[in-house]
Design a protein around this motif. Structure first.
Motif, mmCIF file in Angstrom:
data_model
loop_
_atom_site.group_PDB
_atom_site.id
_atom_site.type_symbol
_atom_site.label_atom_id
_atom_site.label_comp_id
_atom_site.label_asym_id
_atom_site.label_seq_id
_atom_site.Cartn_x
_atom_site.Cartn_y
_atom_site.Cartn_z
ATOM 1 N N UNK A 154 0.824 -1.201 0.000
ATOM 2 C CA UNK A 154 0.000 0.000 0.000
ATOM 3 C C UNK A 154 0.862 1.257 0.000
ATOM 4 N N UNK A 155 0.299 2.338 -0.526
ATOM 5 C CA UNK A 155 0.849 3.660 -0.271
ATOM 6 C C UNK A 155 0.251 4.125 1.059
ATOM 7 N N UNK A 156 0.219 5.430 1.297
ATOM 8 C CA UNK A 156 -0.446 5.907 2.499
ATOM 9 C C UNK A 156 0.428 6.657 3.470
ATOM 10 N N UNK A 157 1.736 6.751 3.176
ATOM 11 C CA UNK A 157 2.624 7.528 4.028
ATOM 12 C C UNK A 157 3.167 8.753 3.299
ATOM 13 N N UNK A 158 2.564 9.110 2.175
ATOM 14 C CA UNK A 158 2.937 10.322 1.461
ATOM 15 C C UNK A 158 1.907 11.408 1.674
ATOM 16 N N UNK A 178 -0.749 -3.495 -5.926
ATOM 17 C CA UNK A 178 -0.480 -2.212 -5.297
ATOM 18 C C UNK A 178 -1.804 -1.559 -4.931
ATOM 19 N N UNK A 179 -1.811 -0.879 -3.787
ATOM 20 C CA UNK A 179 -3.048 -0.299 -3.259
ATOM 21 C C UNK A 179 -2.843 1.177 -2.936
ATOM 22 N N UNK A 180 -3.728 2.001 -3.479
ATOM 23 C CA UNK A 180 -3.732 3.434 -3.215
ATOM 24 C C UNK A 180 -4.449 3.684 -1.894
ATOM 25 N N UNK A 181 -3.693 4.165 -0.891
ATOM 26 C CA UNK A 181 -4.227 4.450 0.436
ATOM 27 C C UNK A 181 -3.983 5.916 0.795
ATOM 28 N N UNK A 182 -4.360 6.798 -0.135
ATOM 29 C CA UNK A 182 -4.283 8.216 0.196
ATOM 30 C C UNK A 182 -5.172 8.570 1.370
ATOM 31 N N UNK A 202 -10.006 12.252 -3.904
ATOM 32 C CA UNK A 202 -10.908 11.801 -4.973
ATOM 33 C C UNK A 202 -10.571 12.407 -6.334
ATOM 34 N N UNK A 203 -9.840 13.517 -6.330
ATOM 35 C CA UNK A 203 -9.541 14.219 -7.573
ATOM 36 C C UNK A 203 -8.109 14.039 -8.030
ATOM 37 N N UNK A 204 -7.267 15.044 -7.832
ATOM 38 C CA UNK A 204 -5.896 14.978 -8.374
ATOM 39 C C UNK A 204 -5.059 13.820 -7.848
ATOM 40 N N UNK A 205 -5.238 13.453 -6.580
ATOM 41 C CA UNK A 205 -4.411 12.368 -6.035
ATOM 42 C C UNK A 205 -4.778 11.025 -6.661
ATOM 43 N N UNK A 206 -6.065 10.763 -6.790
ATOM 44 C CA UNK A 206 -6.500 9.530 -7.433
ATOM 45 C C UNK A 206 -6.055 9.489 -8.887
ATOM 46 N N UNK A 207 -6.173 10.593 -9.583
ATOM 47 C CA UNK A 207 -5.763 10.625 -10.991
ATOM 48 C C UNK A 207 -4.287 10.314 -11.146
ATOM 49 N N UNK A 208 -3.459 10.820 -10.213
ATOM 50 C CA UNK A 208 -2.021 10.564 -10.290
ATOM 51 C C UNK A 208 -1.667 9.148 -9.850
ATOM 52 N N UNK A 209 -2.447 8.575 -8.926
ATOM 53 C CA UNK A 209 -2.120 7.266 -8.357
ATOM 54 C C UNK A 209 -2.670 6.102 -9.164
ATOM 55 N N UNK A 210 -3.827 6.283 -9.781
ATOM 56 C CA UNK A 210 -4.536 5.163 -10.412
ATOM 57 C C UNK A 210 -3.718 4.404 -11.448
ATOM 58 N N UNK A 211 -2.871 5.066 -12.255
ATOM 59 C CA UNK A 211 -2.111 4.287 -13.240
ATOM 60 C C UNK A 211 -1.164 3.257 -12.632
ATOM 61 N N UNK A 212 -0.851 3.392 -11.359
ATOM 62 C CA UNK A 212 0.100 2.493 -10.705
ATOM 63 C C UNK A 212 -0.572 1.587 -9.670
ATOM 64 N N UNK A 230 -15.491 7.818 3.643
ATOM 65 C CA UNK A 230 -14.956 6.554 3.131
ATOM 66 C C UNK A 230 -15.747 6.091 1.911
ATOM 67 N N UNK A 231 -17.062 6.180 1.981
ATOM 68 C CA UNK A 231 -17.884 5.747 0.844
ATOM 69 C C UNK A 231 -17.578 6.590 -0.389
ATOM 70 N N UNK A 232 -17.447 7.879 -0.221
ATOM 71 C CA UNK A 232 -17.164 8.765 -1.359
ATOM 72 C C UNK A 232 -15.819 8.420 -1.992
ATOM 73 N N UNK A 233 -14.809 8.187 -1.168
ATOM 74 C CA UNK A 233 -13.472 7.879 -1.682
ATOM 75 C C UNK A 233 -13.473 6.543 -2.423
ATOM 76 N N UNK A 234 -14.081 5.532 -1.832
ATOM 77 C CA UNK A 234 -14.092 4.212 -2.468
ATOM 78 C C UNK A 234 -14.909 4.223 -3.756
#
Length: 421
Positions: A154-158, A178-182, A202-212, A230-234
């Motif tokens: 997972x990510x999640x420490x950035x 790999x898991x996006x844990x923003x 939900x916006x710029x961070x997801x867009x940057x993370x999703x390809x990986x 949590x529901x909105x993010x998922x």
């Protein structure tokens, strides 16, 4: 990163494993755990006096040792037990620094609240890519020596757009899962603006993370993210093509498990504090002894976290008796569970969580595969990846029977022998 290079996602075909030329026979196996529940040998599909033929990184044949075909190379198991490689479906390996002082404070009586995550965030942001890469490599290799051949990272420490994306780029060098844990915690700079941070995730961070990333995760817990956030993010992650995972019900009862089941999550993780309704919801999605790929919501239990925080252990027996699918994972992270040892987690599960040794081994192999919705790992059958371990012991029972003893004699990953421990 091109589309063909990104990690696989739920529904994608799993990328073929790296190939190893020639055939390899592992024979003189005293006890072979296959997790092939469609045949004989109980829930672990145990075979005696067996052999396994490996070709092109996959299992090509399994049968009695006396009928084993010829091969280019041979490994003599010398009557020992052979198991599928462990599948660690929950790990946080991309970080810098440690929190040994926090651990010492907990052992002196201070409670665990999850607040130390922000300490690791600061160290991780300050680290170079190479420093992060070295940490992941060290821990991945450490886990491999203890029998882990598949690991989720997972990510999640950035917790910035750039740091989450680079964390996942580094993680993708070592695993397909790999898991996006923003949505780990709300970082300090957004402490008074949680809604704004959710918008960033939900916006710029997801867009940057999703390809990986293959997965999206959220820490749905008091002090982290409430159920609406949590529901909105998922939901945003699902819309971007990512599969769902949830950190749920670790610090107390809450809505995380029910949210995970509602959204069809592959796994809800921790599950320390469960209501009857939570257990029923998990059990309704699938049975414990699934064979191969089943789209269930798995309860992934992380006993290393309870060990390291002196918290109550999850009641695995309650989940198993209800018919829920259960996995074991390390939760390897620098704060609440700094272990990469799946054998240690197996032993804890048997001693502290009322699992039988067979249930714990299954949960650490096939259960982890189910939590990642993978049917190519966590079992030994024709066409599966040739990920296996040879014990310095005659039976899988010794993983719980001899806790703390280095019992992994040899590991094959994609059919390739790894360095001995």
């Amino acid at each position: 990163m091109s589309p063909g290079d990104r990690p696989v996602r739920p529904g994608d075909p799993v990328r073929p494993a790296p190939r190893n030329s020639g055939s390899l026979l592992v024979d003189n196996i005293g006890e072979l755990v296959t997790n092939d529940t469609g045949g004989e040998g109980g829930p672990l599909g145990i075979r005696r006096d067996a052999a396994v033929l490996v070709e092109d990184g996959q299992v090509a044949w399994i049968g009695p040792a006396r009928y084993a075909p010829a091969a280019d190379r041979r490994i003599d198991a010398e009557g020992a037990a052979v198991l599928p490689g462990f599948v660690d479906s929950h790990a946080h390996l991309v970080f810098a620094g440690d929190r040994a002082a926090e651990f010492a404070a907990r052992m002196a009586g201070e409670p665990y609240t999850g607040g130390g995550i922000r300490t690791t965030v600061g160290a991780t942001r300050a680290a170079s890519d190479d420093q992060l890469r070295d940490t992941v490599r060290r821990l991945r290799d450490e886990a491999m020596r203890q029998g882990t051949t598949t690991i989720e990272i997972k990510s999640g420490y950035g917790l910035t757009v750039a740091d989450e994306a680079r964390s996942l780029r580094v993680a993708a060098e070592f695993t397909e899962d790999t898991t996006f844990l923003g949505a780990h915690v709300v970082p300090a700079e957004y402490a008074d603006r949680p809604d704004e941070y959710v918008g960033l995730v939900c916006g710029p961070m997801l867009a940057a993370a999703a390809p990986y990333a293959r997965w999206i995760d959220v820490f749905c817990e008091r002090g982290a993210f409430d159920v609406d956030h949590a529901r909105a993010i998922l939901a945003c992650g699902q819309a971007a093509g990512l599969g769902v995972r949830v950190h749920a019900n670790q610090l107390g009862p809450g809505p995380g498990v029910q949210l995970g089941v509602e959204l069809g999550a592959a796994s809800v993780d921790h599950c320390t504090h469960l209501t009857d309704a939570d257990v029923d919801a998990l059990a309704s999605t699938g049975t414990t002894w699934v064979s191969g790929f089943e789209p269930t919501t798995v309860a992934t239990l992380l006993p290393g976290a309870e060990f390291s925080t002196r918290s109550p252990y999850p009641d695995a027996r309650r989940l198993l008796d209800a018919g829920a699918a259960v996995a074991l994972a390390t939760d390897c992270n620098p704060g609440s569970s700094y272990t990469s040892s799946m054998p240690f987690c197996v032993a804890l599960a048997v001693r502290e969580m009322r699992m039988t040794p067979a249930e714990a081994v299954w949960a650490a192999t096939a259960g982890g595969a189910a939590a990642l919705r993978r049917d190519d790992v966590g079992r030994l059958a024709r066409g599966a990846r040739a990920d296996l371990m040879i014990l310095d012991a005659p039976s899988h029972l010794h993983l719980a029977y001899r806790p703390g003893v280095p019992l992994i004699r040899q590991v094959l990953h994609n059919g390739v022998p790894q360095c001995r421990p």
